[in-house]
Design a protein around this motif. Structure first.
Motif, PDB file in Angstrom:
ATOM      1  N   THR B 108      36.766 -69.659   3.772  1.00  0.00           N
ATOM      2  CA  THR B 108      36.719 -68.492   3.241  1.00  0.00           C
ATOM      3  C   THR B 108      36.518 -67.862   2.036  1.00  0.00           C
ATOM      4  OG1 THR B 108      38.865 -68.194   4.232  1.00  0.00           O
ATOM      5  CG2 THR B 108      38.199 -66.346   3.506  1.00  0.00           C
ATOM      6  N   ASN B 109      36.591 -68.221   1.014  1.00  0.00           N
ATOM      7  CA  ASN B 109      35.913 -67.639  -0.290  1.00  0.00           C
ATOM      8  C   ASN B 109      34.357 -67.617  -0.329  1.00  0.00           C
ATOM      9  OD1 ASN B 109      36.828 -66.289  -2.399  1.00  0.00           O
ATOM     10  ND2 ASN B 109      35.730 -68.036  -3.778  1.00  0.00           N
ATOM     11  N   PHE B 110      34.303 -69.162   0.321  1.00  0.00           N
ATOM     12  CA  PHE B 110      33.495 -69.521  -0.021  1.00  0.00           C
ATOM     13  C   PHE B 110      31.641 -67.931   0.903  1.00  0.00           C
ATOM     14  CE2 PHE B 110      28.956 -71.209   2.024  1.00  0.00           C
ATOM     15  CZ  PHE B 110      28.259 -71.181   0.823  1.00  0.00           C
ATOM     16  N   ILE B 111      32.233 -67.853   2.421  1.00  0.00           N
ATOM     17  CA  ILE B 111      31.996 -66.534   3.048  1.00  0.00           C
ATOM     18  C   ILE B 111      31.589 -64.999   2.351  1.00  0.00           C
ATOM     19  CG2 ILE B 111      33.345 -66.932   4.985  1.00  0.00           C
ATOM     20  CD1 ILE B 111      30.046 -66.805   5.245  1.00  0.00           C
ATOM     21  N   LYS B 112      33.000 -65.084   1.757  1.00  0.00           N
ATOM     22  CA  LYS B 112      33.171 -63.905   1.650  1.00  0.00           C
ATOM     23  C   LYS B 112      32.303 -63.745   0.283  1.00  0.00           C
ATOM     24  CE  LYS B 112      38.327 -63.360   1.934  1.00  0.00           C
ATOM     25  NZ  LYS B 112      39.526 -63.204   1.071  1.00  0.00           N
ATOM     26  N   THR B 113      32.575 -64.971  -0.594  1.00  0.00           N
ATOM     27  CA  THR B 113      31.219 -64.705  -2.167  1.00  0.00           C
ATOM     28  C   THR B 113      29.741 -64.356  -1.951  1.00  0.00           C
ATOM     29  OG1 THR B 113      32.916 -66.661  -3.043  1.00  0.00           O
ATOM     30  CG2 THR B 113      30.743 -65.722  -3.902  1.00  0.00           C
ATOM     31  N   ALA B 114      29.851 -65.121  -0.459  1.00  0.00           N
ATOM     32  CA  ALA B 114      28.296 -65.035  -0.016  1.00  0.00           C
ATOM     33  C   ALA B 114      27.454 -63.463   0.590  1.00  0.00           C
ATOM     34  CB  ALA B 114      27.976 -65.635   0.905  1.00  0.00           C
ATOM     35  N   ILE B 115      28.646 -63.337   1.338  1.00  0.00           N
ATOM     36  CA  ILE B 115      29.001 -61.950   2.620  1.00  0.00           C
ATOM     37  C   ILE B 115      28.789 -60.642   1.277  1.00  0.00           C
ATOM     38  CG2 ILE B 115      29.733 -59.617   3.485  1.00  0.00           C
ATOM     39  CD1 ILE B 115      30.437 -62.308   5.589  1.00  0.00           C
ATOM     40  N   ASN B 116      29.382 -61.092   0.096  1.00  0.00           N
ATOM     41  CA  ASN B 116      29.694 -59.903  -1.204  1.00  0.00           C
ATOM     42  C   ASN B 116      27.939 -59.946  -1.835  1.00  0.00           C
ATOM     43  OD1 ASN B 116      31.611 -58.131  -0.338  1.00  0.00           O
ATOM     44  ND2 ASN B 116      33.231 -59.172  -1.527  1.00  0.00           N
ATOM     45  N   GLU B 117      27.823 -61.166  -2.325  1.00  0.00           N
ATOM     46  CA  GLU B 117      25.749 -61.317  -2.414  1.00  0.00           C
ATOM     47  C   GLU B 117      25.414 -60.659  -1.699  1.00  0.00           C
ATOM     48  OE1 GLU B 117      26.560 -62.600  -6.531  1.00  0.00           O
ATOM     49  OE2 GLU B 117      27.748 -61.706  -6.233  1.00  0.00           O
ATOM     50  N   ASN B 118      24.994 -60.410  -0.886  1.00  0.00           N
ATOM     51  CA  ASN B 118      24.165 -60.088  -0.434  1.00  0.00           C
ATOM     52  C   ASN B 118      24.088 -58.928  -0.035  1.00  0.00           C
ATOM     53  OD1 ASN B 118      21.907 -62.511   1.475  1.00  0.00           O
ATOM     54  ND2 ASN B 118      24.182 -63.094   1.755  1.00  0.00           N
ATOM     55  N   ARG B 119      25.515 -58.166  -0.072  1.00  0.00           N
ATOM     56  CA  ARG B 119      25.265 -57.097  -0.529  1.00  0.00           C
ATOM     57  C   ARG B 119      24.776 -56.274  -1.198  1.00  0.00           C
ATOM     58  NH1 ARG B 119      28.743 -54.739   4.129  1.00  0.00           N
ATOM     59  NH2 ARG B 119      29.536 -52.300   2.616  1.00  0.00           N
ATOM     60  N   LYS B 120      25.892 -56.525  -2.573  1.00  0.00           N
ATOM     61  CA  LYS B 120      25.361 -57.115  -3.629  1.00  0.00           C
ATOM     62  C   LYS B 120      23.647 -56.625  -4.027  1.00  0.00           C
ATOM     63  CE  LYS B 120      28.273 -58.900  -6.775  1.00  0.00           C
ATOM     64  NZ  LYS B 120      28.393 -59.923  -8.124  1.00  0.00           N
ATOM     65  N   ALA B 121      23.067 -57.511  -3.468  1.00  0.00           N
ATOM     66  CA  ALA B 121      21.287 -57.592  -3.296  1.00  0.00           C
ATOM     67  C   ALA B 121      21.326 -56.220  -3.090  1.00  0.00           C
ATOM     68  CB  ALA B 121      21.326 -59.087  -3.169  1.00  0.00           C
ATOM     69  N   LYS B 122      22.153 -55.901  -1.785  1.00  0.00           N
ATOM     70  CA  LYS B 122      21.104 -54.875  -0.772  1.00  0.00           C
ATOM     71  C   LYS B 122      21.706 -52.677  -1.759  1.00  0.00           C
ATOM     72  CE  LYS B 122      21.325 -57.327   3.025  1.00  0.00           C
ATOM     73  NZ  LYS B 122      21.665 -58.000   4.085  1.00  0.00           N
ATOM     74  N   GLY B 123      22.441 -53.386  -2.431  1.00  0.00           N
ATOM     75  CA  GLY B 123      22.593 -52.682  -3.350  1.00  0.00           C
ATOM     76  C   GLY B 123      24.408 -51.590  -2.955  1.00  0.00           C
ATOM     77  N   LEU B 124      24.682 -51.950  -2.077  1.00  0.00           N
ATOM     78  CA  LEU B 124      25.673 -51.903  -1.308  1.00  0.00           C
ATOM     79  C   LEU B 124      26.974 -52.826  -1.710  1.00  0.00           C
ATOM     80  CD1 LEU B 124      25.008 -53.293   2.110  1.00  0.00           C
ATOM     81  CD2 LEU B 124      24.624 -51.108   1.652  1.00  0.00           C
ATOM     82  N   GLU B 125      28.128 -51.833  -1.201  1.00  0.00           N
ATOM     83  CA  GLU B 125      29.605 -51.705  -2.267  1.00  0.00           C
ATOM     84  C   GLU B 125      30.533 -53.576  -1.663  1.00  0.00           C
ATOM     85  OE1 GLU B 125      31.126 -49.754  -4.686  1.00  0.00           O
ATOM     86  OE2 GLU B 125      29.719 -49.581  -4.780  1.00  0.00           O
ATOM     87  N   GLU B 126      31.125 -53.780  -2.582  1.00  0.00           N
ATOM     88  CA  GLU B 126      31.590 -55.132  -1.731  1.00  0.00           C
ATOM     89  C   GLU B 126      32.898 -54.307  -0.050  1.00  0.00           C
ATOM     90  OE1 GLU B 126      34.615 -57.553  -4.061  1.00  0.00           O
ATOM     91  OE2 GLU B 126      32.781 -57.710  -5.300  1.00  0.00           O
ATOM     92  N   MET B 127      32.567 -55.703   0.489  1.00  0.00           N
ATOM     93  CA  MET B 127      32.869 -55.181   2.097  1.00  0.00           C
ATOM     94  C   MET B 127      34.980 -55.479   1.496  1.00  0.00           C
ATOM     95  SD  MET B 127      33.069 -57.053   5.936  1.00  0.00           S
ATOM     96  CE  MET B 127      31.653 -56.467   5.890  1.00  0.00           C
ATOM     97  N   PRO B 128      34.812 -53.859   2.517  1.00  0.00           N
ATOM     98  CA  PRO B 128      36.928 -54.205   2.384  1.00  0.00           C
ATOM     99  C   PRO B 128      37.129 -55.160   2.587  1.00  0.00           C
ATOM    100  CG  PRO B 128      35.243 -51.977   3.050  1.00  0.00           C
ATOM    101  CD  PRO B 128      34.569 -52.341   2.800  1.00  0.00           C
ATOM    102  N   ALA B 129      38.425 -55.742   2.323  1.00  0.00           N
ATOM    103  CA  ALA B 129      38.857 -56.652   2.386  1.00  0.00           C
ATOM    104  C   ALA B 129      39.448 -56.842   4.505  1.00  0.00           C
ATOM    105  CB  ALA B 129      40.400 -57.512   1.264  1.00  0.00           C
ATOM    106  N   LYS B 130      40.150 -56.100   4.555  1.00  0.00           N
ATOM    107  CA  LYS B 130      40.808 -55.027   6.040  1.00  0.00           C
ATOM    108  C   LYS B 130      39.236 -55.639   6.428  1.00  0.00           C
ATOM    109  CE  LYS B 130      41.944 -51.617   7.873  1.00  0.00           C
ATOM    110  NZ  LYS B 130      41.569 -49.774   8.279  1.00  0.00           N
ATOM    111  N   ASN B 131      38.043 -54.917   6.454  1.00  0.00           N
ATOM    112  CA  ASN B 131      37.289 -55.728   7.719  1.00  0.00           C
ATOM    113  C   ASN B 131      36.354 -57.134   7.179  1.00  0.00           C
ATOM    114  OD1 ASN B 131      37.039 -52.286   7.049  1.00  0.00           O
ATOM    115  ND2 ASN B 131      34.536 -51.897   6.704  1.00  0.00           N
ATOM    116  N   MET B 132      36.834 -57.400   5.866  1.00  0.00           N
ATOM    117  CA  MET B 132      35.850 -59.222   6.340  1.00  0.00           C
ATOM    118  C   MET B 132      37.179 -59.782   6.982  1.00  0.00           C
ATOM    119  SD  MET B 132      33.987 -60.652   4.308  1.00  0.00           S
ATOM    120  CE  MET B 132      33.988 -59.975   2.555  1.00  0.00           C
ATOM    121  N   LEU B 133      38.319 -59.375   7.216  1.00  0.00           N
ATOM    122  CA  LEU B 133      39.727 -60.272   7.274  1.00  0.00           C
ATOM    123  C   LEU B 133      38.948 -59.409   9.105  1.00  0.00           C
ATOM    124  CD1 LEU B 133      42.381 -59.586   5.987  1.00  0.00           C
ATOM    125  CD2 LEU B 133      41.603 -61.635   5.873  1.00  0.00           C
TER     126      LEU B 133
END
Lengths: 437, 262
Positions: B108-133
């Protein structure tokens, strides 16, 4: 005049501030003679083979800063674990700060060594416990000679202390360089439980040398959890001498987190004086530049049916050097001992160094003792795997390092301390990711 | 005909031209050409040592491979100088043949980190925890992954099938443009194979493309390719439709080598 001479010639002035006609001063002067004889440890001593104090002994330290200093809470709040309610015993340049502290005498004593050493009501405890397990070696003797102030904690039997106790020594550096000799005594009676967080924090770039001695007595069936946060300024050095005596069925854990500072030496000594004792020694070291961290541990298994668990993780970048010397003695009587020791290291740079030395002296024949020591690099395949999923190389490395160190964090029982350490690790590795593993 | 190829060259998601690559000075790819368009599934088959995994790793940007000649373009952009994570950010995903075990980091933590790092690279905010879940729940159901599995250390002690399912789970979470499945079928029993293939099929769309690298035809019963390429000695030597895979299964690779000689 070198530092040793300076210290010796300052002693008469130090005596002006204490009661020289006391039993305590007998102990001090004996220790003083011992230091005068031994001086500072040199690399010729086996125990100091890999750690040289030479560079830090050249500073012109102020030996016992006398002026009262005050600091604003806002300037130092970041160094407290402030999101939970705690007792606080705070010192500024070795002087007690009543403003920043929160002590108590309500069923437990969380107060000052200066009171304990001078007031009659503490005399029985002091007579029983003060300087009883501290070694008579160079630096412990030096501390004993100047022992005057520090934290005094006494937990009576059957007491569960709800709030952790923070002991913080700040140095303001208004003197050019400062040397401190804090002296702590922690007595935990039968069936009591206490949690302690210790920190040494310099507030300027002036050199600091802290030589702290802490004695911990854990009586039958007591529990002591001790967290040492070593994230000091790069100009500050620390010699931590901690001595722990455990009685039957007690559980004592010490977690040491070493990220900051110039030279840090941890002398952590456990003496098991009963049966069914558990001693837990854990540490995470993450250093870089020319930082140096030395863990010298001793677990002395004296009685049968006891355990000890050591887990030390080290990450060394640039020219940083680490030392792990883990000594386990199992006496002939200490049958059925389980003693585990693990020391894993990652050398991030090819200029970094770790000197690892497990030392097992086993005289009993029915024991389980193991030690494992590894030295390695970060797994390139794992880094590529993480990068492939979009995690930048710096973050990927940080995540791997955090995961590597995480076995030590898992046993931290105070969530706020765990969070703080996690943040300190992220800062140290210069990444902005949550490690909520 | 002219118009069609024009359109193709614009729509090419992946375009590899005359790719020559080596590892430790050993030449592995020897002038490989491949064009993959959005909405297509390509299978790359071939004997051991032909260079299949090398191709996959080179597209993903693994450093130990040296590209000596040729170009790799993704959506018209040359990616050969990009770091692996930068390729991931523009939509390249590699399902590893041997997923790496990372003790201490949960799935879980790995995929969360990967998704948020991808979003960061695109200039997006971190994905809200609710959506992530919610997303983790949906995608793990798609791959029939047990919830308890998500809190385990990444790939540590996973069976071969669990590792591969976890790869496709990550693919589902990251929604790549170009997914390369490197022998995703190896180590899978028939049930796991069906789950994994089903997952891949559900993720397929007109906007993304899949390259399936495999030894065996059986995965292609479930993930039906538009094109089948035979990779031999660092080059694609034959291209056909799904029926080519069946032929290879029945006849092996030797007839292709003979065909090449004649």
């Amino acid at each position: 005049m070198d530092l040793k001479e300076k210290i010796i010639s300052s002693y008469v002035a130090f005596e002006d501030g204490v009661n020289i006609n006391s039993d305590i001063h007998e102990i001090r002067t004996e220790a003083f003679q011992n230091f005068e004889k031994l001086g500072f440890p040199s690399k010729k001593l086996e125990a100091w083979k890999y750690t040289s104090l030479n560079t830090i002994l050249k500073e012109d330290y102020s030996i016992f800063p006398d002026k009262e200093k005050s600091i604003n809470l806002a300037d130092v709040k970041q160094y407290f674990i402030h999101d939970i309610d705690t007792y606080k015993v705070i010192f500024i340049d070795g002087k007690y700060s009543s403003f920043l502290s929160e002590t108590t005498h309500d069923s437990i004593d969380v107060c000052l060594m200066s009171s304990a050493l001078t007031k009659a009501k503490y005399k029985p405890v002091i007579e029983n416990y003060f300087n009883k397990i501290a070694k008579q070696d160079n630096l412990t003797s030096l501390n004993t000679a100047f022992s005057k102030e520090g934290a005094y904690i006494h937990i009576p039997k059957n007491t569960e202390v709800e709030k952790p106790i923070q002991i913080i020594n700040f140095t303001t550096g208004t003197e050019a360089a400062t040397m401190l000799q804090p002296r702590n005594l922690i007595v935990v009676e039968q069936n009591a439980h206490v949690q302690i967080i210790e920190r040494h924090q310099s507030l300027t770039e002036n050199a600091v040398l802290t030589n702290v001695v802490t004695e911990v007595y854990a009586d039958r069936h007591s529990t002591v959890d001790f967290y040492k946060i070593q994230n000091d300024h790069i100009s500050a050095s620390l010699v931590d001498n901690t001595f722990i005596e455990q009685q039957s069925e007690s559980v004592v854990s010490v977690h040491t987190f070493s990220f900051g500072g110039n030279i840090t030496r941890n002398n952590l000594n456990f003496y098991q004086k009963g049966e069914h004792i558990d001693s837990i020694l854990k540490g995470i070291t993450i250093i870089e530049g020319k930082q140096h961290v030395d863990h010298h541990t001793l677990v002395h298994h004296i009685e049968p049916n006891c355990e000890s668990h050591q887990d030390y993780k080290g990450i060394f970048d640039e020219r940083a050097t680490g030392v792990f010397n883990g000594k386990v003695i199992v006496e002939k009587e200490a049958q059925k001992t389980n003693a585990y020791q693990k020391n894993n290291n990652v050398l991030v740079s090819d200029k970094s160094t770790i000197n690892a030395k497990p030392q097992l002296e086993i005289f009993a024949d029915d024991v389980k003792c193991s030690h494992g020591c590894t030295i390695g690099q970060l797994d390139e395949e794992a880094l590529f795997y993480m990068q492939q999923r979009g995690i930048g190389i710096k973050e990927a490395r940080a995540l791997l390092m955090y995961a590597f160190a995480n076995t030590v964090l898992e046993s931290v029982k105070i969530p706020e301390v765990k969070d703080r350490i996690t943040r300190l690790i992220a800062n140290k590795l210069n990444v902005n990711i949550g490690f909520n593993i | 005909m002219y118009l069609k190829s024009q359109a193709n060259s614009i729509n090419n998601m992946l375009k590899i031209e005359n790719l020559k690559a080596s590892v430790d000075n050993k030449s592995i790819l020897k002038g490989l050409n491949l064009e993959v368009n959005a909405g297509e599934v390509h299978a790359i088959m071939g004997p051991n040592g032909a260079g299949k995994s090398t191709l996959a790793n080179i597209i993903a940007g693994k450093e130990e491979y040296e590209v000596n000649q040729g170009t790799i373009e993704l959506n018209g952009e040359d990616i050969s100088e990009l770091a692996p994570e930068e390729r991931a950010h523009i939509g390249v995903f590699l399902s590893f043949q041997y997923p790496v075990e990372i003790p201490g980091v949960s799935v879980t933590n790995f995929i969360k980190t990967a998704i948020n790092e991808n979003r960061k690279a695109k200039g997006l905010e971190e994905m809200p925890a609710k959506n992530m879940l919610k997303m983790i729940r949906e995608k793990s159901e798609l791959l029939e992954i047990d919830r308890k599995f998500l809190s385990r250390s990444l790939n540590e002690g996973f069976s071969g099938g669990e590792k591969k399912r976890n790869e496709i789970f990550q693919m589902a979470m990251l929604e790549p443009k170009l997914a390369i499945l490197d022998e995703t079928d190896s180590g899978l029993d028939i049930d796991a194979l069906r789950i994994v293939a089903n997952g891949v099929n559900k993720l397929k769309s007109k906007d993304n493309a899949v390259i399936v690298i495999t030894h065996y035809q059986r995965l292609l019963d479930y993930i039906v390719p538009d094109f089948v390429h035979v990779l031999h000695d660092g080059k694609i030597v034959k291209t056909g439709d799904a029926s080519l895979a069946l032929e290879l299964e029945a006849r092996g690779y030797d007839w292709i080598k003979e065909e090449m000689i004649s």
